[in-house]
Design a protein around this motif. Structure first.
Motif, PDB file in Angstrom:
ATOM      1  N   UNK A  63      10.951  26.721 -39.773  1.00 11.39           N
ATOM      2  CA  UNK A  63      11.540  28.020 -39.466  1.00 11.39           C
ATOM      3  C   UNK A  63      12.699  27.887 -38.491  1.00 11.39           C
ATOM      4  N   UNK A  64      12.536  27.063 -37.472  1.00  8.88           N
ATOM      5  CA  UNK A  64      13.614  26.894 -36.485  1.00  8.88           C
ATOM      6  C   UNK A  64      14.812  26.146 -37.058  1.00  8.88           C
ATOM      7  N   UNK A  65      14.659  25.501 -38.183  1.00  8.01           N
ATOM      8  CA  UNK A  65      15.762  24.829 -38.832  1.00  8.01           C
ATOM      9  C   UNK A  65      16.519  25.702 -39.814  1.00  8.01           C
ATOM     10  N   UNK A  66      16.015  26.910 -40.092  1.00  6.13           N
ATOM     11  CA  UNK A  66      16.668  27.787 -41.066  1.00  6.13           C
ATOM     12  C   UNK A  66      17.874  28.491 -40.459  1.00  6.13           C
ATOM     13  N   UNK A  67      18.815  28.846 -41.318  1.00  4.18           N
ATOM     14  CA  UNK A  67      19.983  29.614 -40.864  1.00  4.18           C
ATOM     15  C   UNK A  67      19.566  30.987 -40.359  1.00  4.18           C
ATOM     16  N   UNK A  68      18.512  31.536 -40.920  1.00  4.69           N
ATOM     17  CA  UNK A  68      18.004  32.839 -40.497  1.00  4.69           C
ATOM     18  C   UNK A  68      17.628  32.817 -39.019  1.00  4.69           C
ATOM     19  N   UNK A  69      16.882  31.790 -38.609  1.00  2.00           N
ATOM     20  CA  UNK A  69      16.496  31.657 -37.208  1.00  2.00           C
ATOM     21  C   UNK A  69      17.732  31.461 -36.335  1.00  2.00           C
ATOM     22  N   UNK A  70      18.615  30.576 -36.769  1.00  6.26           N
ATOM     23  CA  UNK A  70      19.797  30.273 -35.961  1.00  6.26           C
ATOM     24  C   UNK A  70      20.702  31.481 -35.802  1.00  6.26           C
ATOM     25  N   UNK A  71      20.812  32.290 -36.833  1.00  5.52           N
ATOM     26  CA  UNK A  71      21.706  33.447 -36.787  1.00  5.52           C
ATOM     27  C   UNK A  71      21.113  34.604 -35.986  1.00  5.52           C
ATOM     28  N   UNK A  72      19.807  34.829 -36.091  1.00  2.00           N
ATOM     29  CA  UNK A  72      19.233  36.036 -35.508  1.00  2.00           C
ATOM     30  C   UNK A  72      18.420  35.808 -34.234  1.00  2.00           C
ATOM     31  N   UNK A  73      17.899  34.607 -34.002  1.00  2.00           N
ATOM     32  CA  UNK A  73      16.994  34.424 -32.868  1.00  2.00           C
ATOM     33  C   UNK A  73      17.413  33.369 -31.858  1.00  2.00           C
ATOM     34  N   UNK A  74      18.137  32.374 -32.287  1.00  2.00           N
ATOM     35  CA  UNK A  74      18.402  31.246 -31.410  1.00  2.00           C
ATOM     36  C   UNK A  74      19.047  31.660 -30.086  1.00  2.00           C
ATOM     37  N   UNK A  75      20.038  32.553 -30.152  1.00  2.00           N
ATOM     38  CA  UNK A  75      20.694  32.974 -28.905  1.00  2.00           C
ATOM     39  C   UNK A  75      19.742  33.773 -28.021  1.00  2.00           C
ATOM     40  N   UNK A  76      18.890  34.590 -28.637  1.00  2.00           N
ATOM     41  CA  UNK A  76      17.926  35.358 -27.833  1.00  2.00           C
ATOM     42  C   UNK A  76      16.937  34.425 -27.149  1.00  2.00           C
TER      43      UNK A  76
END
Length: 128
Positions: free
Chosen positions: A56-69
């Protein structure tokens, strides 16, 4: 015999995928809050399986929506407003339907704390 620990991990993984699916729907539908559902998915994957957490942490979805938070404890104003308004709508239902003034008072305190937390504890950043 299946151990209780394996059952609990399986339940976390199932809840993680349900949250992930709803979070993906939230990208398209503005009334469904994407960020909290993806945070829930991340938490559930963390509790359920290290392999799913890494995936999950490797997906673009995580990187786009959660990583900065997760990294900076910050959100865009749009993210904050969508979460706050959706939560307010969900809290309004029991607030108006439940006759107890104690329950209404507790719900009102939750709303006040929620706004305090989002305004003063989570930084607001500009959207790219």
């Amino acid at each position: 015999m299946i151990s209780q620990n394996r059952i609990i991990k399986f339940i976390f993984i199932v809840i993680g995928f349900i949250s992930l699916g709803l979070g993906i729907i939230g990208i398209v539908l503005p009334v469904v809050p994407t960020t909290p559902l993806l945070l829930l998915a991340s938490f559930c994957f963390m509790k359920g399986s290290a392999r799913f957490e890494r995936w999950f942490k490797g997906t673009n979805l995580y990187k786009r929506h959660l990583e900065s938070f997760v990294r900076e404890r910050s959100m865009t104003l749009k993210q904050k407003l969508s979460i706050l308004l959706f939560a307010d709508a969900m809290i309004a239902i029991p607030f108006f339907l439940h006759p107890s003034y104690i329950v209404k008072s507790v719900l009102l305190l939750i709303v006040i704390y929620k706004y305090y937390y989002f305004i003063f504890k989570i930084k607001t950043v500009r959207s790219d």
